[in-house]
Design a protein around this motif. Structure first.
Motif, mmCIF file in Angstrom:
data_model
loop_
_atom_site.group_PDB
_atom_site.id
_atom_site.type_symbol
_atom_site.label_atom_id
_atom_site.label_comp_id
_atom_site.label_asym_id
_atom_site.label_seq_id
_atom_site.Cartn_x
_atom_site.Cartn_y
_atom_site.Cartn_z
ATOM 1 N N ALA A 327 30.336 -4.302 20.233
ATOM 2 C CA ALA A 327 31.400 -5.172 20.749
ATOM 3 C C ALA A 327 31.250 -6.608 20.287
ATOM 4 C CB ALA A 327 31.401 -5.118 22.276
ATOM 5 N N LEU A 328 30.139 -6.934 19.632
ATOM 6 C CA LEU A 328 29.882 -8.328 19.278
ATOM 7 C C LEU A 328 30.943 -8.936 18.353
ATOM 8 C CD1 LEU A 328 27.878 -10.551 19.848
ATOM 9 C CD2 LEU A 328 26.572 -9.853 17.833
ATOM 10 N N GLY A 407 34.492 -20.628 10.006
ATOM 11 C CA GLY A 407 33.907 -19.861 8.908
ATOM 12 C C GLY A 407 32.546 -19.293 9.259
ATOM 13 N N LEU A 408 31.733 -20.087 9.938
ATOM 14 C CA LEU A 408 30.425 -19.592 10.368
ATOM 15 C C LEU A 408 30.571 -18.454 11.366
ATOM 16 C CD1 LEU A 408 27.336 -19.823 10.464
ATOM 17 C CD2 LEU A 408 27.607 -21.587 12.228
ATOM 18 N N ALA A 409 31.496 -18.602 12.312
ATOM 19 C CA ALA A 409 31.703 -17.543 13.294
ATOM 20 C C ALA A 409 32.240 -16.262 12.645
ATOM 21 C CB ALA A 409 32.658 -18.022 14.386
ATOM 22 N N ILE A 410 33.136 -16.399 11.673
ATOM 23 C CA ILE A 410 33.666 -15.216 10.978
ATOM 24 C C ILE A 410 32.567 -14.535 10.174
ATOM 25 C CG2 ILE A 410 35.256 -14.489 9.155
ATOM 26 C CD1 ILE A 410 37.174 -16.669 10.153
ATOM 27 N N TYR A 411 31.704 -15.344 9.551
ATOM 28 C CA TYR A 411 30.571 -14.755 8.816
ATOM 29 C C TYR A 411 29.672 -13.956 9.749
ATOM 30 C CZ TYR A 411 25.964 -14.576 6.634
ATOM 31 O OH TYR A 411 24.747 -14.159 6.163
ATOM 32 N N LEU A 412 29.353 -14.527 10.904
ATOM 33 C CA LEU A 412 28.508 -13.813 11.862
ATOM 34 C C LEU A 412 29.213 -12.556 12.382
ATOM 35 C CD1 LEU A 412 27.066 -16.821 13.886
ATOM 36 C CD2 LEU A 412 25.912 -15.475 12.123
ATOM 37 N N ARG A 413 30.524 -12.660 12.595
ATOM 38 C CA ARG A 413 31.264 -11.493 13.077
ATOM 39 C C ARG A 413 31.244 -10.371 12.049
ATOM 40 N NH1 ARG A 413 37.524 -12.311 13.702
ATOM 41 N NH2 ARG A 413 37.305 -12.137 11.444
ATOM 42 N N ASN A 414 31.470 -10.714 10.793
ATOM 43 C CA ASN A 414 31.441 -9.672 9.745
ATOM 44 C C ASN A 414 30.034 -9.113 9.540
ATOM 45 O OD1 ASN A 414 34.191 -10.073 9.334
ATOM 46 N ND2 ASN A 414 33.863 -11.570 7.701
ATOM 47 N N LYS A 415 29.031 -9.961 9.749
ATOM 48 C CA LYS A 415 27.661 -9.494 9.562
ATOM 49 C C LYS A 415 27.287 -8.464 10.616
ATOM 50 C CE LYS A 415 22.896 -11.149 9.264
ATOM 51 N NZ LYS A 415 22.011 -12.361 9.292
ATOM 52 N N PHE A 416 27.732 -8.662 11.850
ATOM 53 C CA PHE A 416 27.362 -7.748 12.931
ATOM 54 C C PHE A 416 28.375 -6.625 13.114
ATOM 55 C CE2 PHE A 416 25.217 -11.700 14.272
ATOM 56 C CZ PHE A 416 23.915 -11.222 14.318
ATOM 57 N N GLU A 417 29.441 -6.613 12.318
ATOM 58 C CA GLU A 417 30.460 -5.592 12.487
ATOM 59 C C GLU A 417 29.958 -4.234 12.034
ATOM 60 O OE1 GLU A 417 35.229 -4.976 11.587
ATOM 61 O OE2 GLU A 417 34.064 -6.443 10.469
ATOM 62 N N ARG A 418 30.219 -3.227 12.835
ATOM 63 C CA ARG A 418 29.840 -1.853 12.501
ATOM 64 C C ARG A 418 31.066 -0.967 12.683
ATOM 65 N NH1 ARG A 418 24.098 -1.101 15.819
ATOM 66 N NH2 ARG A 418 23.034 -2.941 14.971
ATOM 67 N N ARG A 419 31.127 0.052 11.911
ATOM 68 C CA ARG A 419 32.239 0.990 11.987
ATOM 69 C C ARG A 419 31.739 2.343 12.457
ATOM 70 N NH1 ARG A 419 36.555 -1.337 9.512
ATOM 71 N NH2 ARG A 419 36.091 -3.076 8.084
ATOM 72 N N TRP A 420 32.567 2.981 13.242
ATOM 73 C CA TRP A 420 32.216 4.329 13.710
ATOM 74 C C TRP A 420 33.402 5.258 13.500
ATOM 75 C CZ3 TRP A 420 32.369 0.103 17.030
ATOM 76 C CH2 TRP A 420 33.505 0.001 17.835
#
Length: 420
Positions: A327-328, A407-420
């Motif tokens: 959910a992050l 931009g920093l927040a979007i980078y962190l969001r994409n870094k922690f994004e996982r797909r199921w």
């Protein structure tokens, strides 16, 4: 069967059906054109806004400078370069009237009105040069010093005829130039547009956002986890949910009144400090993070929880090892929206006194400070024309700060994004 019966409403080759199809296609084309026109109109307004800000703000990052030759041995400073070595150099210079020496040199070079060609804080540049190289006190030295507001306007825009004439005379003598104004990025507020800087407000915004993020993010995320994973479904939790949804829509000035009544008048926290501003903005941002966090947690498939529980994980392990990481990205999206709103707020910070004149950058979260939106508001209310370009330049700095943070927040969001 008759011809009329054969031409039923579902007859795609009939005249009636063909007319309906043509009307349907025409309506679809009109809808596409209206949508395209709306997009083009929005893009035109955005382009006009950006062009206006950049064209005006670009001049705010430049400054007219006048060349002044200072004969230090012949001036009234009487400073020995040997006394300016070591930590006592600034104390020694504090007793010297550098401003008078600079204006005297300008009058000797440009006539009786030469001192008026320079900005009020021009002597500070000479002081910095002396601290950096005390040996210049034993010789003559040329300096490019900030010009006065009238000369600066004459170098950039239309000015009064008298100022235009003075600027033309300086140009003929190769004694004026336009250069990048680095002090705009390293100085604080001032009474003269040629001496103002954005660093004090920028640092105040940075400290305020750090306090806001440090309070709103963990409390908001933990509240979302509790309400979604642990809270029982009863009238009290329903009341809490309704209250959070209502708080997200409360006008920001109400939070400013709350900060004024509670943090200043009751708790007696320091006025006009990033600490109070950060707490006030955290209260405003927290409902947005809670709502986004709950939606992100709710979007995690139940099979993730069931699988974790099936292999023996506890409820806490399920939440913090499986649900929260998935959910992050959604939580960070809500945080981006909340922090972007907080960064651009002015009304609540005006209520807690962050509109004071701050001539030096804050040293910590309890020092008096202002923020970029309030600084922009104060400069836009100034009478001098020189503050117009400074206001646009400050808006550009605010937008760059906002884009960098997002931009920093979007980078962190994409870094922690996982797909199921």
């Amino acid at each position: 069967m008759s011809d009329a019966a054969l031409r039923a409403p579902t007859d795609w080759k009939g005249n009636a059906m063909q007319q309906r199809i043509r009307r349907r296609y025409a309506a679809e084309r009109r809808f596409k054109l209206i949508g395209l026109a709306a997009v083009l109109l929005s893009a035109a307004f955005l382009a006009f806004l950006l062009f206006t800000m950049v064209s005006n703000g670009a001049r705010g990052f430049t400054q007219a400078q006048v060349k002044v030759e200072i004969d230090f041995p012949g001036s009234a400073l009487f400073l020995d370069p040997a006394t300016l070595e070591g930590p006592s150099a600034e104390a020694t210079l504090a007793t010297a009237d550098i401003d008078a020496a600079v204006r005297t040199a300008a009058e000797r070079q440009y006539g009786s009105g030469g001192g008026n060609l320079l900005a009020e804080g021009a002597w500070l540049r000479v002081r910095e040069a002396i601290l950096e190289e005390p040996a210049i006190l034993s010789r003559s030295q040329s300096f490019w010093l900030p010009a006065s507001g009238n000369i600066d306007l004459a170098a950039k825009t239309d000015a009064a005829p008298e100022d235009e004439r003075l600027y033309g005379q300086l140009q003929q003598r190769d004694a004026v130039r336009t250069a990048f104004n680095s002090h705009f990025l390293s100085s604080s507020d001032a009474t003269e547009p040629t001496s103002v800087g954005i660093w004090g407000a920028f640092k105040g915004s940075l400290l305020t956002m750090l306090v806001t993020l440090a309070l709103a993010f963990p409390i908001g995320v933990l509240s979302a986890i509790y309400l979604e994973e642990y809270a029982p479904r009863n009238r009290w939790t329903d009341l809490i949910e309704v209250s959070i949804n209502n708080l997200a829509a409360v006008p920001s000035i109400i939070f400013g009144l709350l900060g004024l009544a509670v943090f200043l008048n009751f708790m007696h926290l320091p006025r006009s400090a990033p600490l109070v501003g950060g707490i006030t903005l955290a209260l405003m941002t927290m409902p947005v993070i809670v709502i986004a966090g709950r939606n992100a947690i709710k979007s995690v498939p139940p099979s993730i929880r069931d699988a974790a529980l099936g292999v023996g994980a506890s409820r806490v392990q399920v939440v913090f090892h499986h649900v929260l990481p998935l959910a992050l990205p959604g939580i960070l999206t809500g945080t981006i929206i909340g922090m972007a709103r907080a960064l651009g707020e002015t009304a609540p910070l005006l209520m807690i006194g962050m509109r004071a004149f701050i001539a030096s950058p804050p040293g910590g979260i309890t020092d008096p400070a202002t923020v970029l939106p309030v600084q922009i508001f104060l400069w836009s209310d100034e009478v001098s024309r020189g503050f117009v370009e400074k206001t646009s330049a400050a808006i550009i700095v605010l937008l760059v700060f906002l884009l960098a943070m997002n931009g920093l927040a979007i980078y962190l969001r994409n870094k922690f994004e996982r797909r199921w």
